[in-house]
Write a protein that holds these residues in place. Structure first.
Motif, PDB file in Angstrom:
ATOM      1  N   TYR A  30      -2.894 -22.786  30.643  1.00  0.00           N
ATOM      2  CA  TYR A  30      -1.542 -22.230  30.284  1.00  0.00           C
ATOM      3  C   TYR A  30      -0.461 -22.817  30.783  1.00  0.00           C
ATOM      4  O   TYR A  30       0.836 -22.425  30.435  1.00  0.00           O
ATOM      5  CB  TYR A  30      -1.886 -20.800  30.613  1.00  0.00           C
ATOM      6  CG  TYR A  30      -2.713 -19.885  29.841  1.00  0.00           C
ATOM      7  CD1 TYR A  30      -3.566 -20.503  28.757  1.00  0.00           C
ATOM      8  CD2 TYR A  30      -2.511 -18.517  30.163  1.00  0.00           C
ATOM      9  CE1 TYR A  30      -4.289 -19.864  27.878  1.00  0.00           C
ATOM     10  CE2 TYR A  30      -3.583 -17.748  29.040  1.00  0.00           C
ATOM     11  CZ  TYR A  30      -4.404 -18.365  28.187  1.00  0.00           C
ATOM     12  OH  TYR A  30      -4.995 -17.602  27.216  1.00  0.00           O
ATOM     13  N   GLU A  31      -0.370 -23.886  31.697  1.00  0.00           N
ATOM     14  CA  GLU A  31       0.572 -24.428  32.237  1.00  0.00           C
ATOM     15  C   GLU A  31       1.445 -25.142  31.254  1.00  0.00           C
ATOM     16  O   GLU A  31       2.506 -25.556  31.465  1.00  0.00           O
ATOM     17  CB  GLU A  31       0.151 -25.334  33.425  1.00  0.00           C
ATOM     18  CG  GLU A  31       0.061 -24.645  34.936  1.00  0.00           C
ATOM     19  CD  GLU A  31      -1.332 -23.874  35.014  1.00  0.00           C
ATOM     20  OE1 GLU A  31      -2.124 -23.766  33.885  1.00  0.00           O
ATOM     21  OE2 GLU A  31      -2.007 -23.662  35.921  1.00  0.00           O
ATOM     22  N   PHE A  32       0.551 -25.457  30.190  1.00  0.00           N
ATOM     23  CA  PHE A  32       1.182 -26.340  29.045  1.00  0.00           C
ATOM     24  C   PHE A  32       1.093 -25.633  27.968  1.00  0.00           C
ATOM     25  O   PHE A  32       1.444 -26.184  26.543  1.00  0.00           O
ATOM     26  CB  PHE A  32       0.427 -27.451  28.995  1.00  0.00           C
ATOM     27  CG  PHE A  32       0.643 -28.453  30.014  1.00  0.00           C
ATOM     28  CD1 PHE A  32       1.729 -29.143  30.400  1.00  0.00           C
ATOM     29  CD2 PHE A  32      -0.702 -28.559  31.061  1.00  0.00           C
ATOM     30  CE1 PHE A  32       1.724 -29.920  31.707  1.00  0.00           C
ATOM     31  CE2 PHE A  32      -0.349 -29.312  32.250  1.00  0.00           C
ATOM     32  CZ  PHE A  32       0.616 -29.870  32.528  1.00  0.00           C
ATOM     33  N   ASN A  42       1.474 -31.155  25.179  1.00  0.00           N
ATOM     34  CA  ASN A  42       2.658 -31.042  26.090  1.00  0.00           C
ATOM     35  C   ASN A  42       2.284 -31.677  27.355  1.00  0.00           C
ATOM     36  O   ASN A  42       3.174 -31.721  28.311  1.00  0.00           O
ATOM     37  CB  ASN A  42       2.921 -29.625  26.218  1.00  0.00           C
ATOM     38  CG  ASN A  42       3.177 -28.903  24.975  1.00  0.00           C
ATOM     39  OD1 ASN A  42       3.853 -29.590  24.173  1.00  0.00           O
ATOM     40  ND2 ASN A  42       2.902 -27.543  24.931  1.00  0.00           N
ATOM     41  N   ALA A  43       1.110 -31.981  27.852  1.00  0.00           N
ATOM     42  CA  ALA A  43       0.716 -32.273  29.170  1.00  0.00           C
ATOM     43  C   ALA A  43       1.244 -33.693  29.435  1.00  0.00           C
ATOM     44  O   ALA A  43       0.782 -33.997  30.611  1.00  0.00           O
ATOM     45  CB  ALA A  43      -0.919 -32.216  29.205  1.00  0.00           C
ATOM     46  N   HIS A  44       1.659 -34.342  28.596  1.00  0.00           N
ATOM     47  CA  HIS A  44       2.507 -35.848  29.004  1.00  0.00           C
ATOM     48  C   HIS A  44       3.601 -35.566  30.074  1.00  0.00           C
ATOM     49  O   HIS A  44       3.865 -36.670  30.605  1.00  0.00           O
ATOM     50  CB  HIS A  44       2.994 -36.566  27.769  1.00  0.00           C
ATOM     51  CG  HIS A  44       4.049 -35.561  26.931  1.00  0.00           C
ATOM     52  ND1 HIS A  44       5.366 -35.744  27.312  1.00  0.00           N
ATOM     53  CD2 HIS A  44       3.979 -34.497  26.093  1.00  0.00           C
ATOM     54  CE1 HIS A  44       6.146 -34.944  26.700  1.00  0.00           C
ATOM     55  NE2 HIS A  44       5.114 -34.285  25.929  1.00  0.00           N
ATOM     56  N   THR A  45       3.984 -34.480  30.391  1.00  0.00           N
ATOM     57  CA  THR A  45       5.187 -34.358  31.414  1.00  0.00           C
ATOM     58  C   THR A  45       4.380 -34.177  32.769  1.00  0.00           C
ATOM     59  O   THR A  45       5.152 -34.586  33.679  1.00  0.00           O
ATOM     60  CB  THR A  45       5.819 -33.005  31.334  1.00  0.00           C
ATOM     61  OG1 THR A  45       4.995 -31.935  31.098  1.00  0.00           O
ATOM     62  CG2 THR A  45       6.622 -32.904  29.936  1.00  0.00           C
ATOM     63  N   LEU A  46       3.172 -34.038  32.814  1.00  0.00           N
ATOM     64  CA  LEU A  46       2.296 -34.061  34.019  1.00  0.00           C
ATOM     65  C   LEU A  46       2.399 -35.682  34.534  1.00  0.00           C
ATOM     66  O   LEU A  46       1.904 -36.508  33.812  1.00  0.00           O
ATOM     67  CB  LEU A  46       1.223 -33.469  34.002  1.00  0.00           C
ATOM     68  CG  LEU A  46       0.066 -33.482  35.249  1.00  0.00           C
ATOM     69  CD1 LEU A  46       0.820 -32.560  36.313  1.00  0.00           C
ATOM     70  CD2 LEU A  46      -1.261 -33.195  34.866  1.00  0.00           C
ATOM     71  N   MET A 127       5.045 -28.921  34.603  1.00  0.00           N
ATOM     72  CA  MET A 127       4.017 -27.905  34.064  1.00  0.00           C
ATOM     73  C   MET A 127       4.989 -26.727  33.507  1.00  0.00           C
ATOM     74  O   MET A 127       5.182 -25.735  33.994  1.00  0.00           O
ATOM     75  CB  MET A 127       3.236 -27.178  34.988  1.00  0.00           C
ATOM     76  CG  MET A 127       2.217 -28.245  35.610  1.00  0.00           C
ATOM     77  SD  MET A 127       1.065 -27.704  36.594  1.00  0.00           S
ATOM     78  CE  MET A 127      -0.383 -28.772  36.541  1.00  0.00           C
ATOM     79  N   PRO A 128       5.776 -26.975  32.312  1.00  0.00           N
ATOM     80  CA  PRO A 128       6.659 -26.147  31.559  1.00  0.00           C
ATOM     81  C   PRO A 128       6.226 -24.774  31.446  1.00  0.00           C
ATOM     82  O   PRO A 128       6.971 -23.864  31.536  1.00  0.00           O
ATOM     83  CB  PRO A 128       6.952 -26.623  30.413  1.00  0.00           C
ATOM     84  CG  PRO A 128       6.132 -27.869  29.956  1.00  0.00           C
ATOM     85  CD  PRO A 128       5.578 -28.150  31.491  1.00  0.00           C
ATOM     86  N   GLY A 129       5.024 -24.471  31.401  1.00  0.00           N
ATOM     87  CA  GLY A 129       4.264 -23.104  31.110  1.00  0.00           C
ATOM     88  C   GLY A 129       4.625 -22.004  32.341  1.00  0.00           C
ATOM     89  O   GLY A 129       4.475 -20.942  32.006  1.00  0.00           O
ATOM     90  N   GLN A 130       4.889 -22.899  33.418  1.00  0.00           N
ATOM     91  CA  GLN A 130       5.243 -22.118  34.619  1.00  0.00           C
ATOM     92  C   GLN A 130       6.445 -21.399  34.684  1.00  0.00           C
ATOM     93  O   GLN A 130       6.763 -20.718  35.464  1.00  0.00           O
ATOM     94  CB  GLN A 130       4.980 -23.043  35.985  1.00  0.00           C
ATOM     95  CG  GLN A 130       3.452 -23.237  35.979  1.00  0.00           C
ATOM     96  CD  GLN A 130       3.437 -24.462  37.158  1.00  0.00           C
ATOM     97  OE1 GLN A 130       4.217 -25.138  37.867  1.00  0.00           O
ATOM     98  NE2 GLN A 130       2.185 -24.368  38.011  1.00  0.00           N
TER      99      GLN A 130
END
Lengths: 264, 205
Positions: A30-32, A42-46, A127-130
């Protein structure tokens, strides 16, 4: 590059692994984002390197260790595990990692240590979902110490012979195959040994639906759906769900004398 | 009866309304529905049922607010399309997802409130679909027919509750539907209050 075939280990299932494509594009992280396809997108930002893991609490040797150093302490092992999501779907995933027990023994738990608490990275930029209050961030999970010391409990750094993709919890995640998937906390930055039972994210979010133990149990239904059967990703017909996800022989002893309906 | 000003309206709504089925079937056949295609079909048919049914409920308020009459021409078609999607949603669940395991279906419908309300919504739509023809309107008489068809508000509200109870965490999307539904209902309530006032203020004869 994918590894060559190897002899089957004592903890491996011989079931056919789920296609890599499915295991890396159908994720709950859910963080993404909340849709299954969101993490892969979306997880490429990690940024999984550089990465530091703190190990503290009730241990004789608390430390803050660089991920590469941590990994160098243990030989990588391959484990083909079943993965049963609490949402009644399942996969078979070839993980690479090392037993959690090895790390715990290395830091020497004190006599007060009864539980292990895990924390995911907290960084809304990565982690934009945060940024949304979907869950109480950062994600936290926990195990009883004897569960954590069980040889099946794995800290994974890869799957299918490759480095763990971000959407699967890079660079370090927990895999406890006899429990529902949400216990497998991803992108771990902290491991603390504690005297009391640590809070866990999903039981904080909904205590009635998600317990601390979260052992796979076909006889204890989720309030909104049956846990008696599951859909293996890639298969058409549902299959019956096995107690402890098929690992009862290895782990049932951890819970002898406990009411598993009460401690779900 | 005067000829319709928009002869293409109904065919367009029918084709547009059914095109998602064709797309889903095509993607299903191509294996383009992701790792869990049955779940995808289940979600999409459920969403489509809700969207189309809410659209059917918007027809009368649009007439009341803006005086448009064209929405009334497609109201029945939208209602039937929404019902068709609700049936597809149920069949996806019962046949594809649960493999017609009667015991499991019965347990779901009786023990799990989120499935109970969804099933109830579908059941309530059945008499409305059955009485949707002009002949049935005549046979029942318009006032009775109209009273019966107010059930649609109950059915769609249950559909929204079904959606709210299904969501694991983020309630934004189902609450959007709840708000739209509430607004549409408010327009009708306001209209009926206004009518009653007008009637009450007429001089006694």
């Amino acid at each position: 590059a994918p590894k060559k075939a190897r002899p089957r280990g004592p903890y491996d299932t011989d079931e056919t692994p789920t296609p890599y494509e499915d295991a890396t594009t159908y994720n709950n992280f859910y963080e993404f984002g909340l849709d299954k396809g969101d993490p892969a997108e979306n997880a490429h930002t990690l940024k999984p390197r550089p990465w530091t893991v703190v190990i503290d609490g009730e241990v004789n040797k608390p430390q803050r260790v660089d991920m590469d150093t941590l990994q160098s302490w243990f030989p990588l092992e391959d484990r083909v595990y079943r993965m049963r999501c609490v949402e009644a779907w399942s996969m078979v995933i070839p993980w690479m990692g090392f037993p959690l027990a090895g790390l715990l023994r290395r830091v020497e738990p004190t006599s007060k240590a009864k539980y292990v608490a895990f924390t995911t990275l907290m960084d809304p930029k990565q982690m934009p979902g945060q940024k949304a209050a979907t869950l109480d961030w950062p994600y936290v999970e926990g195990l009883r110490l004897d569960e954590a010391l069980h040889p099946l409990a794995l800290l994974a750094v890869g799957l299918y012979g490759k480095v763990l993709p971000n959407q699967n919890g890079a660079p370090l995640r927990l895999v406890v195959p006899w429990k529902y998937g949400f216990k497998g906390i991803k992108s771990i930055v902290r491991i603390s040994l504690t005297e009391t039972q640590p809070p866990t994210t999903w039981s904080l979010a909904n205590r009635r639906e998600y317990g601390f133990y979260a052992n796979v149990n076909p006889q204890v239904d989720h309030p909104r759906w049956s846990q008696a059967s599951e859909r293996r990703i890639g298969e058409f017909r549902r299959r019956p769900t096995l107690p402890f996800n098929g690992y009862a022989e290895q782990v049932a002893g951890l819970y002898s004398g406990m009411d598993l309906r009460e401690n779900f | 009866m005067a000829s319709s000003p928009y002869p293409w309206l109904k065919p367009a709504v029918l084709v547009g309304g059914l095109s998602p089925v064709a797309l889903l079937a095509l993607d299903f056949a191509r294996g383009a529905l992701g790792a869990n295609p049955i779940e995808r079909v289940l979600h999409q048919t459920g969403m489509l049922a809700l969207i189309v049914l809410v659209a059917s409920l918007a027809c009368t308020p649009l007439k009341l607010l803006f005086g448009w009459t064209w929405p009334l021409r497609i109201r029945k078609l939208l209602g039937l399309l929404g019902f068709a999607y609700a049936v597809m949603h149920f069949l996806t669940y019962a046949v594809l997802d649960q493999g017609l395991a009667w015991g499991a279906l019965l347990a779901d419908i009786t023990k799990r409130p989120f499935i109970t309300v969804g099933f109830l919504a579908l059941v309530l739509l059945v008499p409305l679909a059955v009485t949707s023809t002009n002949r049935m309107v005549r046979r029942l008489g318009f006032p009775t027919w109209q009273r019966l068809h107010r059930l649609v508000y109950v059915a769609v509200s249950l559909g929204v509750v079904h959606f709210i109870w299904r969501v694991k965490k983020d309630l934004t999307e189902p609450l959007v539907y709840a708000c739209v539904l509430g607004l549409l209902l408010a327009v009708r309530v306001a209209e009926s209050v206004r009518k009653r006032r007008t009637r009450a203020s007429l001089p006694a004869t």
